[in-house]
Design an enzyme around this catalytic site. Structure first.
Site, PDB file in Angstrom:
ATOM      1  CG  ASN A   1     -12.125  -3.725  -1.067  1.00  0.00           C
ATOM      2  OD1 ASN A   1     -12.249  -2.526  -1.346  1.00  0.00           O
ATOM      3  ND2 ASN A   1     -12.666  -4.276   0.008  1.00  0.00           N
ATOM      4  CD1 TRP A   2      -6.923  -1.178  -4.714  1.00  0.00           C
ATOM      5  CD2 TRP A   2      -6.959   0.967  -5.372  1.00  0.00           C
ATOM      6  NE1 TRP A   2      -6.223  -1.090  -5.898  1.00  0.00           N
ATOM      7  CE2 TRP A   2      -6.231   0.221  -6.324  1.00  0.00           C
ATOM      8  CE3 TRP A   2      -7.114   2.344  -5.588  1.00  0.00           C
ATOM      9  CZ2 TRP A   2      -5.654   0.802  -7.471  1.00  0.00           C
ATOM     10  CZ3 TRP A   2      -6.553   2.928  -6.726  1.00  0.00           C
ATOM     11  CH2 TRP A   2      -5.828   2.156  -7.643  1.00  0.00           C
ATOM     12  CE  LYS A   3     -10.089  -4.104   2.952  1.00  0.00           C
ATOM     13  NZ  LYS A   3     -10.331  -4.870   4.163  1.00  0.00           N
TER      14      LYS A   3
ATOM     15  CG  HIS B   1     -16.223  -5.535   2.307  1.00  0.00           C
ATOM     16  ND1 HIS B   1     -15.778  -5.380   3.596  1.00  0.00           N
ATOM     17  CD2 HIS B   1     -15.193  -6.071   1.604  1.00  0.00           C
ATOM     18  CE1 HIS B   1     -14.521  -5.806   3.667  1.00  0.00           C
ATOM     19  NE2 HIS B   1     -14.135  -6.234   2.473  1.00  0.00           N
TER      20      HIS B   1
ATOM     21  CD  GLU C   1     -13.341  -3.673   5.758  1.00  0.00           C
ATOM     22  OE1 GLU C   1     -13.344  -2.857   4.822  1.00  0.00           O
ATOM     23  OE2 GLU C   1     -12.395  -4.464   5.951  1.00  0.00           O
TER      24      GLU C   1
ATOM     25  CD  GLU D   1     -14.072 -10.417   1.120  1.00  0.00           C
ATOM     26  OE1 GLU D   1     -13.006 -10.321   0.526  1.00  0.00           O
ATOM     27  OE2 GLU D   1     -14.640  -9.449   1.659  1.00  0.00           O
TER      28      GLU D   1
ATOM     29  N   GLY E   1      -8.132  -8.777   6.687  1.00  0.00           N
ATOM     30  CA  GLY E   1      -7.185  -7.804   7.221  1.00  0.00           C
ATOM     31  C   GLY E   1      -6.466  -8.279   8.473  1.00  0.00           C
TER      32      GLY E   1
ATOM     33  CB  SER F   1      -5.403 -12.697   5.130  1.00  0.00           C
ATOM     34  OG  SER F   1      -5.791 -11.744   6.104  1.00  0.00           O
TER      35      SER F   1
ATOM     36  N   GLY G   1      -7.687  -7.534  -0.468  1.00  0.00           N
ATOM     37  CA  GLY G   1      -7.597  -6.234   0.181  1.00  0.00           C
ATOM     38  C   GLY G   1      -6.169  -5.734   0.230  1.00  0.00           C
ATOM     39  N   GLY G   2      -5.505  -5.975   1.347  1.00  0.00           N
ATOM     40  CA  GLY G   2      -4.155  -5.446   1.582  1.00  0.00           C
ATOM     41  C   GLY G   2      -3.179  -5.715   0.452  1.00  0.00           C
TER      42      GLY G   2
HETATM   43  C1  PEP Z   1     -11.263  -7.443   1.690  1.00  0.00           C
HETATM   44  O1  PEP Z   1     -11.276  -6.332   2.178  1.00  0.00           O
HETATM   45  O2  PEP Z   1     -12.172  -7.787   0.927  1.00  0.00           O
HETATM   46  C2  PEP Z   1     -10.150  -8.331   2.002  1.00  0.00           C
HETATM   47  C3  PEP Z   1     -10.210  -9.575   1.613  1.00  0.00           C
HETATM   48  O3  PEP Z   1      -9.098  -7.784   2.707  1.00  0.00           O
HETATM   49  P1  PEP Z   1      -7.685  -8.483   3.040  1.00  0.00           P
HETATM   50  O4  PEP Z   1      -7.229  -9.178   1.785  1.00  0.00           O
HETATM   51  O5  PEP Z   1      -6.809  -7.385   3.459  1.00  0.00           O
HETATM   52  O6  PEP Z   1      -7.957  -9.481   4.127  1.00  0.00           O
END
Ligand code: PEP
Length: 247
Positions: free
Chosen positions: A9-11, A94, A96, A165, A171, A209, A230-231
């Protein structure tokens, strides 16, 4: 055994140059992955990424989809439009979007329905906040979020992917321990089992994460069928290491 799924997930990250480099580096290091792989890219880059990923082992995902089919909904992108660009998965609900855009369980359920109607697999995100976990409400929250999707989608539920999640892990660098994640995944699995006889085929991803160092321990859990990343999905080598951990 069902194939695991690693979805990035590049956001709201990237640009034309960076996307080309990231995908190029991932493709260069990817030889016959043991799992399914997808990248969730910002909508404006779908065309670019569709063209780079054509004929490769990486599928395209969107980060959202409209709950409407078509019409006067300025700024929205329909499932049909996503399908035009070869989108295979749509992330919905999500945290966010729930947090910053006020998305409710019911809206998320309708978004999943729109995706399914266009032949796109929704990756439905559920997860508790830190306050909810500390109040002992984790199971109640994730079950409520998933129940809305089951209620709206009926027997089609067997076609979705679910991503657990925990909001406190997204994040933040704080990951749920493999045991904590497995515990919630088992709760979700039981809920899906009660809803459909085809529950075994539904992939349950962990997200929060997940990184190159902790992926293997999470992915070995019996009810963890992959990851939403994500990251670490923005770093080719880390993403490749997570994909390799599925083997
Ligand atoms: C996400 O945005 O779905 C996510 C899991 O982010 P991160 O891996 O950065 O925690």
């Amino acid at each position: 055994m069902k194939k695991k799924l690693i979805a990035g997930n590049w956001k709201m990250n990237g640009n034309l140059t960076a996307n080309a480099k990231l995908l190029g580096d991932i493709l260069a290091g990817l030889s016959q992955p043991a799992c399914d792989v997808a990248v969730g890219v910002p909508a404006v880059y779908l065309a670019q990424c569709q063209s780079v990923l054509a004929g490769t082992a990486i599928d395209l995902a969107s980060q959202d989809v409209s709950s409407h089919e078509a019409g006067a909904y300025t700024g929205e992108i329909s499932a049909g439009m996503l399908k035009d660009f070869g989108v295979r998965y749509a992330i919905v609900g999500h945290s966010e979007r729930r947090q910053y855009h006020g998305e409710t369980d019911e809206l998320v359920a309708i978004k999943a329905q729109r995706a399914l109607a266009s032949g796109i697999t929704p990756i439905v995100c559920v997860g508790e906040t830190l306050a909810e976990r500390e109040a002992g409400k984790t199971d109640e929250v994730v079950k409520r979020q998933l129940a809305a999707v089951i209620h709206t989608n009926g027997h089609c539920i067997s076609e979705i992917v679910v991503a657990y999640e925990p909001v406190w892990a997204i994040g933040t660098g704080k990951t749920a321990s493999p045991e904590q994640a497995q515990q919630v995944h088992a709760v979700l699995r039981a809920q899906l089992h009660a809803a459909t006889e085809h529950s075994a085929r539904i992939k349950l991803l962990y997200g929060g994460s997940m990184n190159a160092a902790n992926a293997a321990a999470l992915l070995v859990q019996p009810d963890i069928d992959g990851g939403l990343i994500g990251g670490a999905a923005l770093k080719a080598q880390d993403f490749l290491t997570i994909i390799a951990a599925c083997a």
